[in-house]
Design an enzyme around this catalytic site. Structure first.
Site: not given
Lengths: 277, 277
Positions: A148, A223, A256
């Protein structure tokens, strides 16, 4: 440098350690974690860097990813920095995506951030020297991966230092920070309104002009931040300019979380080991 | 039964879920986690139970052990109960080793604990029925493992239900709770001063009279609670009475953490799978 050992555990025959130290670059106390494999055959040991995402510390990856099994298997050291400068005297923001826990791996130029928010130099210079000193039989070969915000960090740091890092990989990275809410907020705050200054911290810009190391990216279709924060269109388009070696994998349903990261980490380690051998 | 799904993640091709529900047995809301492997070959799926230690919830094992890789590899479901009843109306204690987070997997007889602290019946009856309903193609075969207080729980529940559980294993278990500080405190509080009532909840007593399933125990020599809370002498001596199949492994340097558990979990899974096949 003075390091204080604050935690140490045997893990998969190697040793997982957590240290604190005063960072000259960041002008505050920092923690980091490092895994050293058993190295029973006294081989030369390469180093993989892991950069974590928003809100994380060095603990998330060391506790949730299961990476130690792979690091021991491949006899590679792994270092995990914290995600920002820390402390009562360090500028902060109430939001989760700004300030402490959200350093974005850059060099801040705006007040009140410029004094402490220099994660780029901390990682490429100060912590690099510390890591090298901690690894017996260090091969000198390094690569970098992240998740990320840390995927953005791995791509930017890896491309800006292509001679140092043999491979780059990222899980659900922020690929075009200048175009998405997380990145626009952070860059405006840390770098100012002038978007020209954003380009050197944007992977989609860097990929147009850099002779980048091989890059592997994995993105889950489930995600919650995809595609809004994590869209790959511009990055993949711009990678064609330099004919960069980019492998972009979409995996169905994955989100995620570290459940996603731990699932595909073996694939990423295999990719790094091939470049580090 | 009414289950509320509160989290769900793809993990190693299978699905990791966290549910809440009202427990009739415990008379409070509870959470638990369950992993279902992908089962692409439509095989019959066995079930492994994991019981956690003091202060834990169902999250510790699901987030820190890396078990999903092994559960998918062997195509086995895994269920993780919480470690005690929970809630504002549930009796508690300020200490970490008593009350919420410290249910000791027994049936409390003393006030104010008797109303809610019935983890034994919750696991062997209510949650067993829920688990069976959640697993498609359930083979009906079960085994049980745990850590520390949960290692005690796995041994006691496994031996008291030897027809139900095909294997028992434990990481750094409390083997003789009637003799060590954690166990004496919990048993005095939940069961009362009469030590005769403690015997049916003490693995070192049960092993003398039970036709126990095969048992595997792993203990680190660097464990901060060993031997004070975790001494094996009485248990191993008493196991000779029934010629129980006990394998007790000491591993050098490892501590009480999930870094230890994750390292040796593959060994435990191999042991369980052999008994469940």
């Amino acid at each position: 440098m003075t390091l204080k050992l604050i935690e140490q555990h045997f893990s998969f025959d190697g040793v997982q350690s957590k240290y604190s130290h005063y960072s000259e670059v960041l002008q505050c106390d920092m923690t980091f974690s490092i895994y050293l494999p058993s190295n029973q055959e006294k081989k030369e040991i390469p180093l993989i860097w892991w950069l974590s995402g928003l809100t994380c510390t060095d603990d998330n990856f060391s506790q949730k990813s299961g990476f130690q099994r792979l690091a021991e298997k491949h006899q590679v050291a792994v270092i995990i920095p914290d995600t920002s400068p820390r402390g009562e005297n360090v500028a902060d923001d109430a939001a989760y995506d700004l300030g402490q826990g959200a350093g974005f791996y850059l060099t801040a130029t705006q007040e009140p951030w410029a004094k402490h928010y220099n994660m780029y130099a901390y990682i490429t210079d100060e912590l690099s020297r510390i890591a090298a000193a901690l690894i017996p039989n260090f091969s000198g070969k390094e690569s970098i991966m992240g998740h990320s915000m840390g995927g953005h960090g791995a791509l930017v740091i890896g491309m800006k230092n292509a001679a140092k890092f043999k491979a780059i990989s990222a899980f659900s990275p922020i690929l075009s920070p200048s175009q998405v809410p997380w990145g626009i907020k952070a860059f405006t705050t840390y770098l100012g309104e002038d978007k020209a200054s954003w380009k050197e911290w944007d992977a989609s810009e860097l990929i147009k002009t850099t002779d980048a190391p091989p890059i592997l990216i994995t993105q889950g279709t489930g995600d919650q931040f995809y595609p809004e924060q994590l869209d790959e269109t511009t990055f993949l388009e711009n990678a064609k300019v330099t004919d960069a070696k980019v492998t972009y994998k979409k995996v169905k349903g994955y989100d995620h979380s570290y459940f996603f990261i731990s699932t595909f980490l073996e694939d990423h380690f295999d990719f790094h080991i091939e470049q580090l051998s």
